[in-house]
Scaffold this motif. Structure first.
Motif, PDB file in Angstrom:
ATOM      1  N   GLY A 131      92.811   4.322  54.391  1.00  0.00           N
ATOM      2  CA  GLY A 131      93.898   5.095  54.637  1.00  0.00           C
ATOM      3  C   GLY A 131      94.675   4.310  55.737  1.00  0.00           C
ATOM      4  N   LYS A 132      94.318   2.860  55.977  1.00  0.00           N
ATOM      5  CA  LYS A 132      94.771   2.257  56.848  1.00  0.00           C
ATOM      6  C   LYS A 132      96.313   1.923  56.433  1.00  0.00           C
ATOM      7  N   SER A 133      96.821   1.458  55.509  1.00  0.00           N
ATOM      8  CA  SER A 133      98.083   1.202  55.289  1.00  0.00           C
ATOM      9  C   SER A 133      98.789   2.345  55.206  1.00  0.00           C
ATOM     10  N   THR A 134      98.350   3.460  54.746  1.00  0.00           N
ATOM     11  CA  THR A 134      99.047   4.738  54.879  1.00  0.00           C
ATOM     12  C   THR A 134      99.515   4.847  55.969  1.00  0.00           C
ATOM     13  N   LEU A 135      98.570   4.735  57.232  1.00  0.00           N
ATOM     14  CA  LEU A 135      99.024   4.968  58.548  1.00  0.00           C
ATOM     15  C   LEU A 135      99.958   4.223  58.910  1.00  0.00           C
ATOM     16  N   VAL A 136     100.071   3.032  58.431  1.00  0.00           N
ATOM     17  CA  VAL A 136     100.932   1.946  58.843  1.00  0.00           C
ATOM     18  C   VAL A 136     102.339   2.476  58.242  1.00  0.00           C
ATOM     19  N   SER A 137     102.595   2.981  57.158  1.00  0.00           N
ATOM     20  CA  SER A 137     103.843   3.415  56.718  1.00  0.00           C
ATOM     21  C   SER A 137     104.158   4.728  57.664  1.00  0.00           C
ATOM     22  N   ILE A 138     103.363   5.419  58.124  1.00  0.00           N
ATOM     23  CA  ILE A 138     103.658   6.513  58.820  1.00  0.00           C
ATOM     24  C   ILE A 138     104.081   6.203  60.031  1.00  0.00           C
ATOM     25  N   LEU A 139     103.353   5.305  60.665  1.00  0.00           N
ATOM     26  CA  LEU A 139     103.748   4.723  62.248  1.00  0.00           C
ATOM     27  C   LEU A 139     105.079   3.919  61.938  1.00  0.00           C
ATOM     28  N   THR A 140     105.463   3.347  60.747  1.00  0.00           N
ATOM     29  CA  THR A 140     106.963   2.778  60.510  1.00  0.00           C
ATOM     30  C   THR A 140     108.025   3.481  59.957  1.00  0.00           C
ATOM     31  N   GLY A 141     107.755   4.908  59.945  1.00  0.00           N
ATOM     32  CA  GLY A 141     108.522   5.730  59.527  1.00  0.00           C
ATOM     33  C   GLY A 141     109.154   5.418  57.962  1.00  0.00           C
ATOM     34  N   LEU A 142     108.220   4.814  57.083  1.00  0.00           N
ATOM     35  CA  LEU A 142     108.582   4.651  55.836  1.00  0.00           C
ATOM     36  C   LEU A 142     108.094   6.066  55.205  1.00  0.00           C
ATOM     37  N   GLN A 143     107.236   6.780  55.496  1.00  0.00           N
ATOM     38  CA  GLN A 143     106.482   8.069  54.951  1.00  0.00           C
ATOM     39  C   GLN A 143     106.346   8.925  56.154  1.00  0.00           C
ATOM     40  N   ARG A 144     106.688  10.190  55.526  1.00  0.00           N
ATOM     41  CA  ARG A 144     106.563  11.202  56.509  1.00  0.00           C
ATOM     42  C   ARG A 144     105.220  11.868  56.414  1.00  0.00           C
ATOM     43  N   PRO A 145     104.390  11.865  57.554  1.00  0.00           N
ATOM     44  CA  PRO A 145     102.980  12.742  57.290  1.00  0.00           C
ATOM     45  C   PRO A 145     103.252  14.271  56.776  1.00  0.00           C
ATOM     46  N   ASP A 146     102.139  14.670  56.079  1.00  0.00           N
ATOM     47  CA  ASP A 146     102.196  16.042  55.598  1.00  0.00           C
ATOM     48  C   ASP A 146     102.147  16.931  56.836  1.00  0.00           C
ATOM     49  N   GLU A 147     101.004  16.517  57.636  1.00  0.00           N
ATOM     50  CA  GLU A 147     100.932  17.114  58.888  1.00  0.00           C
ATOM     51  C   GLU A 147     100.796  16.124  59.999  1.00  0.00           C
ATOM     52  N   GLY A 148     100.778  16.428  61.196  1.00  0.00           N
ATOM     53  CA  GLY A 148     100.489  15.497  62.393  1.00  0.00           C
ATOM     54  C   GLY A 148     101.715  15.066  62.974  1.00  0.00           C
ATOM     55  N   GLU A 149     101.540  14.083  64.146  1.00  0.00           N
ATOM     56  CA  GLU A 149     102.636  13.892  64.889  1.00  0.00           C
ATOM     57  C   GLU A 149     102.523  12.483  65.117  1.00  0.00           C
ATOM     58  N   VAL A 150     103.746  11.626  65.215  1.00  0.00           N
ATOM     59  CA  VAL A 150     103.772  10.475  65.896  1.00  0.00           C
ATOM     60  C   VAL A 150     104.623  10.479  67.203  1.00  0.00           C
ATOM     61  N   ARG A 151     103.850   9.823  68.154  1.00  0.00           N
ATOM     62  CA  ARG A 151     104.720   9.817  69.577  1.00  0.00           C
ATOM     63  C   ARG A 151     104.638   8.339  70.043  1.00  0.00           C
ATOM     64  N   PHE A 152     105.987   7.914  70.615  1.00  0.00           N
ATOM     65  CA  PHE A 152     106.112   6.494  70.909  1.00  0.00           C
ATOM     66  C   PHE A 152     106.517   6.565  72.403  1.00  0.00           C
ATOM     67  N   ALA A 153     105.517   6.040  73.196  1.00  0.00           N
ATOM     68  CA  ALA A 153     105.815   6.165  74.760  1.00  0.00           C
ATOM     69  C   ALA A 153     105.876   7.825  75.089  1.00  0.00           C
ATOM     70  N   GLY A 154     104.934   8.415  74.611  1.00  0.00           N
ATOM     71  CA  GLY A 154     104.966  10.018  74.754  1.00  0.00           C
ATOM     72  C   GLY A 154     106.343  10.897  74.141  1.00  0.00           C
ATOM     73  N   ARG A 155     107.271  10.113  73.422  1.00  0.00           N
ATOM     74  CA  ARG A 155     108.289  10.735  72.976  1.00  0.00           C
ATOM     75  C   ARG A 155     108.009  10.724  71.378  1.00  0.00           C
ATOM     76  N   PRO A 156     108.556  12.105  70.926  1.00  0.00           N
ATOM     77  CA  PRO A 156     108.432  12.038  69.422  1.00  0.00           C
ATOM     78  C   PRO A 156     108.877  11.197  68.684  1.00  0.00           C
ATOM     79  N   ALA A 157     108.737  10.766  67.559  1.00  0.00           N
ATOM     80  CA  ALA A 157     109.224   9.742  66.562  1.00  0.00           C
ATOM     81  C   ALA A 157     110.482  10.103  66.332  1.00  0.00           C
ATOM     82  N   PRO A 158     111.527   9.182  65.931  1.00  0.00           N
ATOM     83  CA  PRO A 158     112.835   9.457  65.538  1.00  0.00           C
ATOM     84  C   PRO A 158     112.685  10.154  64.029  1.00  0.00           C
TER      85      PRO A 158
END
Ligand SMILES: Nc1ncnc2c1ncn2[C@@H]1O[C@H](COP(=O)(O)OP(=O)(O)OP(=O)(O)O)[C@@H](O)[C@H]1O
Ligand SMILES: Nc1ncnc2c1ncn2[C@@H]1O[C@H](COP(=O)(O)OP(=O)(O)OP(=O)(O)O)[C@@H](O)[C@H]1O
Ligand SMILES: [Mg+2]
Ligand SMILES: [Mg+2]
Lengths: 493, 329, 321, 329
Positions: A42-69
């Motif tokens: 699931g590594k590449s899948t996480l990459v696509s979520i961390l770069t905003g290419l895909q939306r996670p079904d659940e969960g949250e991504v934060r950059f420097a404490g702020r929610p992802a755009p």
């Protein structure tokens, strides 16, 4: 140190597959953080979520404490994170210069100044010591050159967070060294990086901490210093795994593969080569040495200008793959996406194409027999798939590579030619694949291993080193890394 | 670090690839001049340009859409329907109108708007619903033509407001206005697709849509734009054609689309997206126009004309293949 | 006026001719008559162009012909509106135009040579109406509705049926001049209404064989005496229709005079080149010239052909070899 | 391994993907039955099948070629030209023939041979010269039709040898022979593309031509085969149509190709190659045939018919998209 990037409770499903199941990662400001795991973890899948290419079904991504755009706000994402994706994002019909500055060729609304853009591209390529012409079409580059262009592009954004998903799978030693030097200096400037690789020694070389994923879940996160190699492998595979031991072979007398007087303009010149039964011959060389071109000629993918190829004593029509296969050859091509598999077709079909004629009579292919044969291959190579009927296009990179390997082995070849066989394959799978080559050789086959990875070459009885299109040295078993690299770099004749 | 390939000649070749049809055009000019003395007169060549100006706008639109990796067959129907509906909104019921009687000055904006709306609807179905562009626009080709045939009941509209006739029939500085308009739009197209980020992003989208998306290109928005602009250009082509012919027949534009594709592809635009230039497409249009003109001048038997015509397309295709040096797709 | 050859020995100047299409039997016969008649009338004919049923091509062709020095143009615009501009330009250049088969809506013409397509529809309606005794169901296999001829035939047929034979139900099938569509639509309609007793085909060339094939399959191809007989009237007058009339497969056709079209198109073209003029009134060839707002029209006779007169050698369909 | 979900449901879903149009067919049957009592009679449904049998062979041919990742527009011209040339080789000059007078029994083999030859020539240009299949076959569409129009000089061929009329008009076991023939060929196609090595390699070629080559598939040979078989099927379609219509008009087959593509694509065959099944294509043909039949039965105004017709294609496309669950291309 504060947390730069954090993902928590990430779930991502693709139809029936769960690629990420409550996975998490936290990367501290300024560190280089490794993410490791087996193929399909699931590594590449996480990459696509961390770069905003895909939306996670659940969960949250934060950059420097702020929610992802928002997903639609690509500009915001690009300011936050740059990435070298595992899948190529090069546009073949455009020039290298334009690929480097895609969607930022000029200031918004301004006219593009092509001359200036080319100059900028040349500067960038020079900075990263990438030796390609900025004016060349990206589609004309070698796989390796394309990868270098992708890396140069990702590093050039000035983002404070950079992800590299298996950037070294297609690079040779010196290129990897240059990349590491570059990463080192970026880290000194305080850039945070996430680094994915199946070369665990690289993880120890450049990363400070490591996160392990297994079966779509987070297993552990630790400073690399606290995690010895064995434990890391155990965390990835869920069991203790010994390092691979190359076996002894006893080459016979019969020559199974012969290349005589082979030349191809611009690639290699006057190459003679023989492989005997029970022998593994390596082909090594740094960039542009011509080793891949030579190997592709041996299997019939290219037609040489002069010379000929014999497989099991049969002189094969030049440039004729089916003839080579019929003469008893099996091979793994360099670029799996290009020549390796048909993405829409199933694992079973892809793996069994060369033996389709044996899976039924009168031109009929029996689906039951195909499924049975594919089942064997899936088990033998430990391919992570839902079953023989899953399309290969849905598999993770490493597992797709295993399907390509299965195709090469399916017809019990007496000659095996494998090009970068373990590119993008995890530690355990690598052992399975190299083991498969050695199994075939023990059954009496001869093998040619073309690789940029010294580990792959360790199973070879001898290594032919190429430099600028010529075979410059025949190195017998027992070399040290340093010796071989010196020959490859042309520092020793 | 030695790269064995010599990059310089390759790049120069790439630049000339737009112009692979130039020898064909020269050849046609020579052949035409030999076969008929009228051919190389200013009058005749002006005629050729004028005759091609409407269809060339379709080629421009299609080239743009093809480069973005999509497809639009319905353009040909827009050529008739957009101006016709606009006219019917304006003229009285006695002249075949709806009897709504909008002011005559609105007819051109209305036609362009209708073209844009058709393009937007295509885009909506293709982008939003991810339907096959080929079949969506094929169905739309049929439907849009039905919207010409239905309200007119198959009749020709020939009482048209002057405003819609002007562009297609006026002469500016000694040349038909249509030539100036097509020329200006092609110049804009060449510039836009060559030197603007927006234009370049069409290539990126057509070349690798995922990579384009990853590079931050607003793929959907730009594709919408391409379809809408395409529809608008088709409507403008319809306006020019209406002015040239002086009426809107039920068959206006029908059957053009095949020629449009032929012109674009022999001009080097790939059906697979991401490849080709507007300048190349323009040379394709010129080849088709010159061939038609020469065949007319020498008066080939109508029965065999298709064979000669088709063969010339094949030959142009081969020349463009050989000169271009790359497999076509 | 009767001032015959005014210009030099050239016979008045070159005549440019554009053929509308090459994919129907009627137009093909016409195209074949043209050089023959040109020989007989000594017309200086330029190589013909073909506009393949596309008015845009017609406009291009006319530009080319005038560019090459045509002094008179003969054309058959299938779209009668969209030719207006071209006619205006030709008038400006003082080039007279003879149109064949269709009457332009706007723009000056020297002479329109045509049989009245509305009359075809009316004749067919009257024939079927009488045969059916004013009641029952008929099918009309229409041409393309976007073509003026198809529309004229269709409208006239429907109008006549409505006014003269209100007891007859008409099913109109738009076949786009395609045999395949005609066969499918007729077959479906007969399945739905087995009591259809009459068929009007807009074009014998494309509709004849499919219609007979469908009737044969349904067992309806029987002599007129049989109560199951379906009355069929065709339109065109090609030899195969005559053959079918002789065999009793169909009952009548309206002969569209391809030979006269060619002959009088060239006759008036030559006259125009010679500077002659004409007045409305009867002519010496069984027709009448009428005045139009934009010129004159010679309305050629279009005889109804039935079993009685099918062997008349004057019919063009009997002269084709 | 948590991601290991049971494979069975997925496979079953994939198998059903061929049948996404079945609900549409059922819906059409219900709607048709409500709108017109004749619709659901055996006689009418037989008519529908007979009317679609010729075009269905084209859909079969095109589906096969599309799956292999190529394109053939010229099939529609072969439908008229192959039987016409064959007939002209056989009948006397007085009946419109060449006056060569080959024996009448040869007419069907000759027609099939001509179809195969056209397919081979297409293949030659596309495979050998690597030209764009779209434009090659577009040019060939024009040229091949010219070879019908040229020798016949636009005339309909009325006097045909009995042998060529037989297949299209005979009744076998109470059903038109054409239905049996089309049925048998579709069955062969479904089996061949599903279970034969050769058929499966079409998918591999269409899905990734380089990988297919690297897997030892004789790509060029198989593509030639697909084009030749396609041309032959088109010729057979022409023979069936000739028998149904009793004559060969100059328009035979003209305009079919759009419907052929529509049927294949709504039936799930991808224009990008490598995707779709023959069974799916068959359901596409049936949808198109039923729609045409219903429109004829209820007698929609000819002027508005295209709008309704096109809209139904769009709706079928959407249903097939939603049921199939994957973006189309
Ligand atoms: N688009 C997709 N459709 C269906 N399944 C997918 C898709 N993308 C990924 N998967 C599945 O998700 C799982 C995780 O894939 P992923 O690519 O993230 O693995 P990875 O850890 O990057 O592996 P590798 O080391 O081989 O690159 C795999 O089982 C894969 O088959
Ligand atoms: N398609 C191509 N057209 C022209 N030159 C090419 C092409 N592919 C590769 N080359 C060039 O040919 C030379 C030899 O390439 P080859 O792939 O055989 O060597 P290699 O040792 O495998 O190099 P690398 O390790 O970089 O892949 C290189 O300079 C490469 O850039
Ligand atoms: Mg991965
Ligand atoms: Mg390499």
């Amino acid at each position: 140190m504060s947390t730069h990037v954090e993902a928590t409770g990430v779930v991502k499903r693709f139809g029936p597959t769960t690629a990420l199941n409550g996975a998490r990662i936290a990367i501290a400001e300024g560190e280089t953080h490794a993410l490791v795991g087996r193929n399909g973890a699931g590594k590449s899948t996480l990459v696509s979520i961390l770069t905003g290419l895909q939306r996670p079904d659940e969960g949250e991504v934060r950059f420097a404490g702020r929610p992802a755009p928002a997903l639609a706000d690509r500009d915001a994402w690009r300011r936050l994170v740059a990435c070298v994706y595992q899948k190529s994002t090069i546009i073949p019909a455009l020039t290298v210069a334009e690929n480097l500055f895609l969607n930022r060729q000029s200031a918004r609304g301004a006219t593009i100044n092509w001359r200036a853009l080319r100059a900028k591209a040349r500067d960038l390529l020079d900075t990263y010591e990438v030796d390609v012409d900025a004016r060349a079409l990206a589609g004309d580059l070698s796989v390796e050159q394309r990868q270098l262009v992708e890396i140069a592009r990702a590093l050039s954004f000035g983002a404070r967070f950079i992800i590299l998903d298996e950037p070294t799978a297609r690079l040779d030693g010196p290129a990897i060294e240059r990349l590491f030097t570059r990463m080192q200096s970026l880290r000194e400037q305080g850039v945070t990086m996430m680094y994915i690789s199946h070369h665990l020694d690289e993880v120890y070389e450049i990363c400070q901490s490591v996160t392990v994923f297994r079966d779509a879940r987070h297993v552990t996160t630790r400073p690399v210093a606290d995690l010895p190699h064995d434990e890391l492998v155990a965390a990835m595979t869920g069991e203790a795994t010994a390092a691979y031991e190359a076996r002894e072979h006893t080459p016979g007398e019969r020559v199974v593969l012969r290349g005589a007087g082979l030349s191809l303009a611009g690639r290699y010149t006057a190459v003679d080569l023989t492989v005997r039964e029970g022998e593994v011959v390596g082909l090594a060389g740094s960039a542009s040495s011509g080793k891949v071109g030579l190997a592709e000629t041996l299997v019939g993918l290219r037609r040489p200008d002069t010379g000929h190829v014999e497989v099991n004593g049969v002189r094969v029509r030049p440039g004729d793959v089916p003839a080579a296969l019929r003469a008893g050859l099996g091979f793994v091509p360099e670029d799996r996406h290009h020549e390796g598999f048909v993405p829409l077709l199933s694992v079973g079909e892809n793996a069994t194409f060369p033996i389709a004629r044996k899976l039924g009579r009168y031109g009929v292919v029996s689906p039951a027999r195909r499924r049975a044969k594919a089942g064997e291959l899936i088990a033998a190579l430990d391919i992570k798939t839902e079953g023989p009927d899953q399309p290969v296009g849905d598999l993770s990179g490493g597992n797709a590579q295993k399907v390509v390997f299965a195709r090469a082995l399916v017809d019990d070849p007496t000659v095996l030619v494998v090009i970068n066989p373990t590119a993008g394959v995890d530690v355990k799978a690598k052992q399975a694949l190299l083991g498969a080559v050695e199994d075939a050789v023990e059954r009496g086959a001869g093998a040619v291993v073309v690789s940029d990875e010294l580990d792959d070459l360790r199973i070879c009885d001898r290594v032919l080193v190429m430099f600028h299109g010529r075979v410059v040295k025949d190195v017998p078993r027992g070399w040290t890394d340093h010796e071989l690299v010196a020959v490859m770099e042309g520092m020793e004749e | 670090m030695t790269t064995l390939t010599a990059p310089a000649p390759r790049v120069r070749l790439a630049r000339f690839r737009d112009l692979t049809l130039v020898p064909v055009i020269v050849l046609l000019l020579v052949v035409g001049a030999i076969l008929d003395p009228t051919f190389l007169t200013a009058g005749n060549l002006t005629n050729v340009l004028q005759q091609q100006s409407a269809i060339s706008l379709l080629v421009l639109a299609e080239a743009m859409i093809l480069i973005a990796g999509k497809f639009d067959l319905s353009l040909e129907s827009t050529v008739g329907t957009a101006p016709a509906i606009a006219v019917m909104l304006v003229v009285p019921a006695a002249a075949g109108g709806f009897g709504i009687g909008l002011p005559g000055a609105l007819v051109i904006p209305l036609a362009l708007l209708i073209g844009a709306a058709i393009g937007a609807f295509n885009g909506f179905l293709i982008i939003r619903f991810q339907l096959s562009a080929f079949i969506v626009t094929l169905a739309m080709l049929i439907i849009v033509h039905g919207f010409l045939q239905g309200p007119t009941e198959g009749k020709t509209l020939f009482e048209l407001p002057d405003s819609i006739l002007y562009l297609g029939s006026a002469i500016w500085l000694g040349l038909p206005a249509a030539i100036w308009i097509a020329g200006a739009l092609f110049a804009a197209g060449i510039f836009g697709l060559g030197y603007l980020r927006l234009g370049r992003s069409l290539y990126a989208i057509g070349g690798n849509i995922d990579a384009a998306r990853a590079a931050g290109i607003r793929v959907d928005r730009i594709l919408y734009g391409a379809f809408i602009l395409g529809g608008t250009l088709a409507a403008l082509a319809g306006i020019l054609e209406t002015g040239r012919l002086g009426a809107i027949g039920n068959n206006q534009g029908v059957g053009w689309i095949f020629m449009v594709f032929a012109a674009a592809v022999i001009g080097g635009v790939s059906m697979d997206g991401g490849k080709g230039t507007i300048l190349g497409a323009l040379t394709g249009v010129l080849v088709i126009g010159l061939v038609q003109n020469i065949l007319t001048l020498i008066g080939v038997s109508g029965f065999w004309q298709p064979v000669i015509y088709g063969s010339i397309i094949l030959i142009a295709l081969m020349i463009s293949r050989i000169a271009g040096g790359k497999a076509q797709d | 006026g009767s001032g015959t050859t005014t210009a030099g020995g050239g016979g008045g100047g070159k005549v440019g001719i554009d053929h509308p299409r090459a994919d129907s039997d009627f137009w093909n016969s016409y195209i074949k008559y043209v050089p023959q008649m040109a020989g007989e009338l000594k017309v200086d004919l330029m190589p013909a162009t073909n506009s393949q049923n596309d008015v845009a091509k017609l406009v291009n062709n006319v530009q080319a012909l005038t560019g090459q020095g045509a002094k008179v143009i003969v054309m058959a615009p299938q779209d009668t509106g969209a030719i207006a501009n071209t006619l205006q330009q030709l008038e400006n250049k003082k080039i007279p135009v003879v149109t064949v088969d269709t009457r332009p809506d706007k723009g000056k013409v020297y002479m329109v040579v045509r049989a009245d397509n509305r009359a075809y529809g009316t004749k067919a309606c009257e024939f079927l109406g009488e045969k059916l005794g004013g009641k029952g169901k008929v099918v009309q296999l229409q041409g393309a509705l976007s073509s003026i001829n198809g529309r004229d035939r269709s409208e006239a047929f429907l109008e006549c049926m409505k006014t003269k034979f209100p007891g007859i139900t008409v099913f109109s099938e738009p076949t786009e001049w395609e045999g395949s569509k005609a066969a499918s639509m007729l077959q479906t309609r007969l399945e739905q209404n087995p009591d259809v007793k009459g068929i009007y085909m807009h074009a014998g060339g494309v509709h004849l064989a499919p219609t007979l094939q469908v009737l044969k399959q349904k067992g309806l191809l029987v002599p007129p005496e049989d109560p199951k007989h379906v009355f069929v009237i065709s339109n065109d007058g090609i030899p195969q229709e005559f053959e079918a009339i002789r065999k009793g497969d169909i009952d009548a056709t309206v002969s569209q005079p391809a030979d006269l079209y060619a002959r009088y198109a060239l006759f008036y073209a030559k006259a125009a080149a010679d500077g002659k003029t004409f007045k409305p009134g009867p002519t010496d060839h069984d027709s009448t010239i009428i005045q139009l707002p934009n010129g004159l029209e010679d309305q050629l006779p279009a005889p109804l052909v039935t079993k009685e007169n099918v062997d008349d050698q004057a019919l063009w369909g009997n002269q084709v070899k």
